[in-house]
Design a protein around this motif. Structure first.
Motif, PDB file in Angstrom:
ATOM      1  N   PRO A 442       9.388   6.298   5.317  1.00 48.36           N
ATOM      2  CA  PRO A 442       7.921   6.477   5.366  1.00 48.36           C
ATOM      3  C   PRO A 442       7.259   6.218   4.016  1.00 48.36           C
ATOM      4  O   PRO A 442       6.167   5.639   3.956  1.00 48.36           O
ATOM      5  N   ALA A 443       7.927   6.643   2.938  1.00 45.01           N
ATOM      6  CA  ALA A 443       7.362   6.433   1.607  1.00 45.01           C
ATOM      7  C   ALA A 443       7.325   4.950   1.263  1.00 45.01           C
ATOM      8  O   ALA A 443       6.343   4.431   0.696  1.00 45.01           O
ATOM      9  N   TYR A 444       8.395   4.242   1.626  1.00 46.43           N
ATOM     10  CA  TYR A 444       8.477   2.797   1.367  1.00 46.43           C
ATOM     11  C   TYR A 444       7.352   2.055   2.083  1.00 46.43           C
ATOM     12  O   TYR A 444       6.672   1.210   1.492  1.00 46.43           O
ATOM     13  N   GLU A 445       7.154   2.360   3.358  1.00 46.69           N
ATOM     14  CA  GLU A 445       6.107   1.691   4.130  1.00 46.69           C
ATOM     15  C   GLU A 445       4.715   2.070   3.620  1.00 46.69           C
ATOM     16  O   GLU A 445       3.817   1.222   3.548  1.00 46.69           O
ATOM     17  N   ALA A 446       4.529   3.323   3.283  1.00 49.44           N
ATOM     18  CA  ALA A 446       3.230   3.758   2.768  1.00 49.44           C
ATOM     19  C   ALA A 446       2.919   3.077   1.440  1.00 49.44           C
ATOM     20  O   ALA A 446       1.761   2.708   1.173  1.00 49.44           O
ATOM     21  N   LEU A 447       3.945   2.921   0.601  1.00 45.86           N
ATOM     22  CA  LEU A 447       3.767   2.247  -0.687  1.00 45.86           C
ATOM     23  C   LEU A 447       3.379   0.788  -0.481  1.00 45.86           C
ATOM     24  O   LEU A 447       2.447   0.278  -1.113  1.00 45.86           O
ATOM     25  N   ARG A 448       4.079   0.107   0.424  1.00 46.10           N
ATOM     26  CA  ARG A 448       3.749  -1.297   0.698  1.00 46.10           C
ATOM     27  C   ARG A 448       2.303  -1.439   1.169  1.00 46.10           C
ATOM     28  O   ARG A 448       1.580  -2.324   0.703  1.00 46.10           O
ATOM     29  N   LYS A 449       1.898  -0.592   2.062  1.00 49.22           N
ATOM     30  CA  LYS A 449       0.535  -0.698   2.591  1.00 49.22           C
ATOM     31  C   LYS A 449      -0.499  -0.387   1.516  1.00 49.22           C
ATOM     32  O   LYS A 449      -1.539  -1.049   1.429  1.00 49.22           O
ATOM     33  N   SER A 450      -0.213   0.582   0.681  1.00 48.47           N
ATOM     34  CA  SER A 450      -1.163   0.952  -0.382  1.00 48.47           C
ATOM     35  C   SER A 450      -1.298  -0.176  -1.399  1.00 48.47           C
ATOM     36  O   SER A 450      -2.392  -0.414  -1.919  1.00 48.47           O
ATOM     37  N   ILE A 451      -0.191  -0.838  -1.707  1.00 49.43           N
ATOM     38  CA  ILE A 451      -0.261  -1.999  -2.609  1.00 49.43           C
ATOM     39  C   ILE A 451      -1.066  -3.115  -1.950  1.00 49.43           C
ATOM     40  O   ILE A 451      -1.930  -3.731  -2.572  1.00 49.43           O
ATOM     41  N   TYR A 452      -0.800  -3.376  -0.653  1.00 48.02           N
ATOM     42  CA  TYR A 452      -1.538  -4.418   0.069  1.00 48.02           C
ATOM     43  C   TYR A 452      -3.037  -4.122   0.082  1.00 48.02           C
ATOM     44  O   TYR A 452      -3.871  -5.024  -0.120  1.00 48.02           O
ATOM     45  N   MET A 453      -3.399  -2.856   0.300  1.00 46.22           N
ATOM     46  CA  MET A 453      -4.812  -2.478   0.393  1.00 46.22           C
ATOM     47  C   MET A 453      -5.486  -2.391  -0.976  1.00 46.22           C
ATOM     48  O   MET A 453      -6.693  -2.176  -1.069  1.00 46.22           O
ATOM     49  N   GLY A 454      -4.693  -2.556  -2.043  1.00 47.11           N
ATOM     50  CA  GLY A 454      -5.270  -2.547  -3.383  1.00 47.11           C
ATOM     51  C   GLY A 454      -5.412  -1.167  -3.984  1.00 47.11           C
ATOM     52  O   GLY A 454      -6.058  -1.006  -5.030  1.00 47.11           O
ATOM     53  N   ARG A 455      -4.805  -0.168  -3.352  1.00 47.61           N
ATOM     54  CA  ARG A 455      -4.930   1.203  -3.868  1.00 47.61           C
ATOM     55  C   ARG A 455      -3.894   1.509  -4.947  1.00 47.61           C
ATOM     56  O   ARG A 455      -4.055   2.447  -5.727  1.00 47.61           O
ATOM     57  N   VAL A 456      -2.818   0.719  -4.978  1.00 45.78           N
ATOM     58  CA  VAL A 456      -1.761   0.886  -5.977  1.00 45.78           C
ATOM     59  C   VAL A 456      -1.428  -0.490  -6.532  1.00 45.78           C
ATOM     60  O   VAL A 456      -1.296  -1.448  -5.763  1.00 45.78           O
ATOM     61  N   SER A 457      -1.288  -0.596  -7.843  1.00 45.31           N
ATOM     62  CA  SER A 457      -0.935  -1.880  -8.444  1.00 45.31           C
ATOM     63  C   SER A 457       0.582  -2.013  -8.530  1.00 45.31           C
ATOM     64  O   SER A 457       1.318  -1.024  -8.458  1.00 45.31           O
ATOM     65  N   LEU A 458       1.044  -3.243  -8.689  1.00 46.75           N
ATOM     66  CA  LEU A 458       2.481  -3.524  -8.771  1.00 46.75           C
ATOM     67  C   LEU A 458       3.006  -3.242 -10.173  1.00 46.75           C
ATOM     68  O   LEU A 458       3.507  -4.129 -10.864  1.00 46.75           O
ATOM     69  N   LYS A 459       2.898  -2.003 -10.583  1.00 40.87           N
ATOM     70  CA  LYS A 459       3.419  -1.560 -11.875  1.00 40.87           C
ATOM     71  C   LYS A 459       4.213  -0.291 -11.666  1.00 40.87           C
ATOM     72  O   LYS A 459       3.840   0.565 -10.865  1.00 40.87           O
ATOM     73  N   ARG A 460       5.316  -0.160 -12.396  1.00 43.11           N
ATOM     74  CA  ARG A 460       6.244   0.947 -12.140  1.00 43.11           C
ATOM     75  C   ARG A 460       5.587   2.311 -12.343  1.00 43.11           C
ATOM     76  O   ARG A 460       5.792   3.228 -11.545  1.00 43.11           O
ATOM     77  N   ASP A 461       4.779   2.456 -13.383  1.00 42.66           N
ATOM     78  CA  ASP A 461       4.178   3.771 -13.615  1.00 42.66           C
ATOM     79  C   ASP A 461       3.215   4.144 -12.496  1.00 42.66           C
ATOM     80  O   ASP A 461       3.142   5.302 -12.072  1.00 42.66           O
ATOM     81  N   LYS A 462       2.480   3.159 -11.957  1.00 42.66           N
ATOM     82  CA  LYS A 462       1.545   3.422 -10.861  1.00 42.66           C
ATOM     83  C   LYS A 462       2.303   3.747  -9.572  1.00 42.66           C
ATOM     84  O   LYS A 462       1.892   4.605  -8.785  1.00 42.66           O
ATOM     85  N   ILE A 463       3.430   3.067  -9.371  1.00 46.09           N
ATOM     86  CA  ILE A 463       4.252   3.314  -8.185  1.00 46.09           C
ATOM     87  C   ILE A 463       4.861   4.714  -8.254  1.00 46.09           C
ATOM     88  O   ILE A 463       4.854   5.469  -7.269  1.00 46.09           O
ATOM     89  N   ASP A 464       5.386   5.093  -9.434  1.00 46.57           N
ATOM     90  CA  ASP A 464       5.970   6.431  -9.593  1.00 46.57           C
ATOM     91  C   ASP A 464       4.930   7.512  -9.359  1.00 46.57           C
ATOM     92  O   ASP A 464       5.210   8.534  -8.711  1.00 46.57           O
ATOM     93  N   LYS A 465       3.733   7.282  -9.848  1.00 43.13           N
ATOM     94  CA  LYS A 465       2.654   8.264  -9.662  1.00 43.13           C
ATOM     95  C   LYS A 465       2.326   8.409  -8.182  1.00 43.13           C
ATOM     96  O   LYS A 465       2.123   9.527  -7.680  1.00 43.13           O
ATOM     97  N   PHE A 466       2.278   7.270  -7.467  1.00 42.50           N
ATOM     98  CA  PHE A 466       1.979   7.311  -6.031  1.00 42.50           C
ATOM     99  C   PHE A 466       3.050   8.102  -5.282  1.00 42.50           C
ATOM    100  O   PHE A 466       2.744   8.948  -4.425  1.00 42.50           O
ATOM    101  N   LEU A 467       4.312   7.843  -5.594  1.00 45.35           N
ATOM    102  CA  LEU A 467       5.406   8.493  -4.883  1.00 45.35           C
ATOM    103  C   LEU A 467       5.498   9.987  -5.200  1.00 45.35           C
ATOM    104  O   LEU A 467       5.998  10.767  -4.378  1.00 45.35           O
ATOM    105  N   SER A 468       5.037  10.378  -6.356  1.00 45.68           N
ATOM    106  CA  SER A 468       5.086  11.794  -6.724  1.00 45.68           C
ATOM    107  C   SER A 468       3.907  12.577  -6.152  1.00 45.68           C
ATOM    108  O   SER A 468       3.898  13.809  -6.175  1.00 45.68           O
ATOM    109  N   ASN A 469       2.931  11.836  -5.626  1.00 41.54           N
ATOM    110  CA  ASN A 469       1.723  12.472  -5.078  1.00 41.54           C
ATOM    111  C   ASN A 469       1.946  12.797  -3.613  1.00 41.54           C
ATOM    112  O   ASN A 469       2.212  11.920  -2.802  1.00 41.54           O
TER     113      ASN A 469
END
Length: 473
Positions: A442-469
């Motif tokens: 679920p986290a993987y799919e949510a991350l992909r969709k959030s990146i696609y929608m422009g809510r998360v950028s393709l940067k490791r620190d932004k991805i880590d922040k998203f997953l910790s939220n």
């Protein structure tokens, strides 16, 4: 002719050492006279083809060898022209040429005469030179075709490659004896079929194969029921006629300059030029998918409670049928699945258009299902709609649907394709460690969709922040 000079020099060396006379026959001469470049040369020798091929490869690096079913040996290279070696029959060159199916193949020259290309030196017992110059496909001897019915497809392929017209008597003969194709195996004709599909206007030749000669019923018996269904509120012709027209529209799009914006055209050219696992061009597989996109309609046909003809679910039925056709053609499992998916997914562009919904959620859902076949499905879907609407109303402007397809393609290229880079930034195993095994998918799919929608950028620190939220859960 730079790519053939070195091979010819080597062949002359071997010819002299062997005290033999090598002949160049068929395709090399034909392509010299009427094609842009020579792709392959057939060499006839008194020695075993395998021996000469090996000796040649010992002197010229970079060639790969394959043994063909007829006993000939083909070697090919990225640097030089391909060569096909065959052993000449004991009766000599004239007898050898008399075994050819078509006159345009029944011509030969010695190596020396080919280098200087002296037409008056051409060995031409069946009028092949005249037929090459006049662009005519003519049979040498009908018995040769009976013994090798794959020649039916080879003849169509020669017509498509060189824009040949068929001799009227040859056409009548082929039609009268088309039953010779009965029992032909898919793996026997796959190569010729895809070489036909490689041509810019293959729809013309697919139609000729059926309407003029009656070949397709033996190659794809599944198409016969398509000729008896399809006419309904949205279609004024049967499914077979519509499918041929769909292929024609698709080829018109691919061949047209300026149909798509430059960046889209570049993306399509790069995508469709790829070689598939079965050593076929992706564009040719797309063409086959366009031709077969409605193959499931006969089996899916029913009348609703108002007496209207419906074909609900035809795309799924068609997908199942294409799995069997792909296997019959000897395609790889992956390519068979891709062909099947063209039918299963071809309704996506129309459904989204009818719903007037190109929201981020809708397109992400589409791309998650169409994946690597997205551009293919958009092309088939566009051709399908144009082929339908233009027969209903020839003057209808299709610009709105073109814009619709381009918008979806742009979103796929600019927003969805970059998701392929995500795994280089964070792996699924790393996501597991961060959120736990049960929450990883679920986290993987949510991350992909959030990146696609422009809510998360393709940067490791932004991805880590998203997953910790916890808010993504």
């Amino acid at each position: 002719m730079l790519n053939i000079l070195r091979p010819i020099e080597i062949l002359k060396e071997i010819e002299k050492e062997r005290n033999d006379k090598f002949y160049i026959a068929g395709s090399g001469i034909r392509e010299y006279l009427i094609a842009d470049k020579i792709k392959r040369i057939r060499i006839l020798t008194s020695f075993e083809a395998l021996d000469i091929a090996r000796e040649f490869m010992n002197r010229c690096e970079g060639y790969t060898m394959i043994e063909k079913e007829d006993g000939s040996i083909e070697i090919f290279s990225d640097r030089f022209v391909s060569l096909i070696f065959s052993k000449i029959c004991p009766q000599g060159i004239i007898s050898q040429l008399s075994k050819k199916i078509y006159t345009v193949d029944a011509v030969a020259m010695t190596l020396d005469d080919f280098i200087d290309f002296k037409p008056e030196k051409l060995i031409n017992p069946h009028g092949g030179l005249e037929d090459i110059n006049n662009r005519i496909l003519r049979i040498v001897d009908g018995e040769n075709l009976r013994q090798n019915p794959i020649g039916y497809l080879r003849g169509i392929r020669l017509m498509a490659e060189h824009e040949l017209d068929i001799d009227p008597d040859t056409e009548i003969f082929m039609k009268e004896h088309v039953h010779w194709l009965e029992g032909i195996r898919g793996d026997e004709y796959t190569k010729e079929l895809f070489r036909i599909l490689d041509q810019k206007e293959s729809s013309y030749y697919i139609n000729l194969m059926d309407r003029h000669i009656g070949m397709l019923q033996y190659i794809f018996p599944e198409i016969e029921p398509m000729k008896n269904v399809g006419e309904c509120k949205y279609h004024v012709v049967d499914s077979f006629t519509h499918s041929v027209y769909t292929l024609k529209v698709l080829e018109g799009v691919v061949n047209a300059n300026g149909f798509f914006e430059d960046h889209l055209r570049t993306a399509y050219e790069e995508h469709t030029s790829k070689c598939m696992n079965s050593n076929i061009k992706r564009l040719s597989l797309i063409k086959l998918g366009a031709f077969f996109h409605d193959i499931g309609k006969p089996a899916a046909k029913f009348n609703d409670d108002k007496g209207r003809t419906r074909f609900q679910g035809h795309e799924i039925v068609g997908a199942e049928m294409l799995m069997e056709i792909g296997k019959r053609l000897g395609l790889s499992e992956e390519d068979t699945v891709t062909l099947s998916r063209y039918s299963a997914l071809h309704m996506f562009p129309l459904v989204i258009y009818k719903n007037n919904d190109v929201s981020g959620d809708t397109l992400f859902n589409m791309f998650s299902q169409t994946e690597d076949e997205t551009l293919d499905v958009l092309l088939i879907g566009y051709a399908d709609i144009v082929a339908t609407r233009k027969l209903l109303n020839p003057d209808e402007e299709m610009g709105n649907f073109k814009v619709h397809v381009e918008y979806i393609a742009n979103n796929y290229i600019t927003r969805y394709l970059p998701l392929k880079e995500m795994d280089k930034i964070i792996t699924f195993e790393e996501i597991k460690k961060l959120v736990g095994e049960h929450e990883a998918m679920p986290a993987y799919e949510a991350l992909r969709k959030s990146i696609y929608m422009g809510r998360v950028s393709l940067k490791r620190d932004k991805i880590d922040k998203f997953l910790s939220n916890i808010s993504w859960r």
